[in-house]
Design an enzyme around this catalytic site. Structure first.
Site, PDB file in Angstrom:
ATOM      1  N   GLY A   1       0.800  -1.212   0.000  1.00 48.39           N
ATOM      2  CA  GLY A   1       0.000   0.000   0.000  1.00 48.39           C
ATOM      3  C   GLY A   1       0.836   1.268   0.000  1.00 48.39           C
TER       4      GLY A   1
ATOM      5  CB  CYS B   1       3.170   2.537  10.093  1.00 50.66           C
ATOM      6  SG  CYS B   1       2.381   1.619   8.764  1.00 50.66           S
TER       7      CYS B   1
ATOM      8  CG  ASN C   1      -4.415   4.285   9.617  1.00 49.85           C
ATOM      9  OD1 ASN C   1      -4.718   5.414   9.215  1.00 49.85           O
ATOM     10  ND2 ASN C   1      -3.318   4.070  10.306  1.00 49.85           N
TER      11      ASN C   1
ATOM     12  CB  ALA D   1      -2.650  -8.244  -0.811  1.00 50.02           C
TER      13      ALA D   1
END
Length: 391
Positions: free
Chosen positions: A78, A327, A155, A202
């Protein structure tokens, strides 16, 4: 969805927003792909077999994205898809970029890099609800605006953004639109967003890690980030990650088949309500986004505790949650998403994200709620924090 490599029976996995377990369809496709040893760019039979599989996989991902197969560019994930969309659009030009303060770091860091190269960047703040007001986007648009980049759902909070309205405003002003659909592909329809560029990953919908895609709508063209052999129609060089692509395509096909299942969506909403209602008994609890939200993602703050400590306590009991974006795991700085929404630093550092998905049961939610309530109560007692309304 069957999980081919099941978690230990005592593990409750509530971090699907970071990565979803690999679905059986994807695992099977990857196993079958091990027999495709040819390079898809080679002319011989082995290469053509791999090429045919690549063509079929591209078509499956295209269905999920609602586009023609030739508009699908496979990437390394992504973040690369996002960078290709932004950097590829602004290659060799300056102009104006509009984005929001709650975007994923891949967007914000890319915007910062573009700003250092002379691109004028406007960052629009969200409302306290976690949503971006389209009127703020409209006010930021200028005659030289080249691109508007906005996420479909956040997110960290799950807040679903009004991307269709924002896209309409941007197109009316002559600007292109990029939508980060990493958190919604496979959960919400992304085929009808109308954006010029759509990035997906994915591993958020049951595929493998390290593979993503960018929908690049015609006639928009991009300068590639990676130059070389001209793969992906010259838009991303390098021999294609066939195992990743095949796994992504299988997961995309499964997601497409089940996307509009009303029973599945209703079940997700029931699990969310069960989770939020159960956690509320401890008092001093805030859910950090209003509807509309992706039901599977819940951002919740507990007064008087540190989220990292709570996450560690739960982890020791076999319950996986996060303190925000994966992240930024391990960082002590507060969430940029929550602070942009007006959440205090103290509250932001008291926030955990619980995210579920296929395979999560009501029993999992109940067990997680019981453990979390007990842990919050114990941590408050240790710190001497009194919270009104607690059980």
């Amino acid at each position: 969805m069957t999980i081919p490599f099941p978690a230990p029976p005592d593990l409750i996995y509530l971090d699907h927003a970071a990565t979803a377990p690999l679905c059986e369809a994807a695992a099977s496709a990857i196993r079958d792909g091990l027999r495709l040893y040819g390079n898809p760019s080679s002319r011989h039979d082995a290469g053509q077999s791999a090429h045919d599989a690549l063509v079929a996989a591209r078509g499956q991902v295209a269905v999920l994205l609602g586009c023609a197969p030739e508009e699908v560019v496979f990437t390394g994930g992504g973040s690369e898809a996002i960078n290709l969309a932004l950097q590829g659009t602004f290659a060799g030009r300056r102009g104006h970029l509009v984005t929001t303060a709650i975007e994923h770091s891949a967007v914000l860091e890319c915007a910062a890099a573009l700003s250092r190269r002379g691109v004028d960047v406007t960052v629009v703040g969200p409302e306290p609800s976690g949503h971006v007001d389209p009127a703020r986007i409209a006010a930021a648009l200028r005659p030289d605006t080249v691109l508007v980049s906005v996420m479909h759902a956040n997110n960290e909070t799950g807040a679903v953004q009004p991307v269709e309205e924002i896209t309409g405003l941007a197109h009316a002003a002559g600007a292109l639109v990029h939508v980060d659909a990493v958190q919604t592909a496979g959960k919400l329809p992304v085929a009808g967003l109308g954006a010029d560029l759509v990035s997906v990953s994915a591993h958020k919908f049951g595929g493998p890690k390290g593979i993503g895609a960018l929908r690049l709508s015609e006639p928009h063209t991009l300068e590639p980030l990676i130059h070389g052999g001209g793969q992906e129609s010259g838009r991303r060089a390098g021999t294609e990650n066939m195992l990743g692509i095949l796994g992504m395509a299988a997961a995309a096909a499964y997601a497409t088949e089940h996307l509009d299942n009303d029973l599945t969506r209703a079940a997700a909403r029931r699990l969310r309500k069960r989770l939020v209602d159960g956690l509320s008994v401890v008092g001093g609890v805030r859910v950090n986004a209003d509807d509309p939200v992706v039901p599977e993602t819940v951002s919740v703050s507990f007064d008087g505790i540190r989220a990292d400590t709570l996450a560690d306590v739960l982890d020791a009991q076999g319950i996986c949650v996060s303190t925000g974006s994966a992240c930024h795991a391990g960082q002590d700085s507060p969430s940029h998403v929550l602070t942009a929404m007006g959440v205090s630093v103290e509250q932001a550092k008291a926030t955990v994200r619980l995210s579920f998905g296929h395979g999560t049961t009501a029993a999992d939610i109940d067990a997680a709620v019981a453990a979390t309530v007990a842990a919050v109560d114990r941590l408050r007692r240790v710190s001497g924090t009194a919270v009104s309304g607690a059980s």
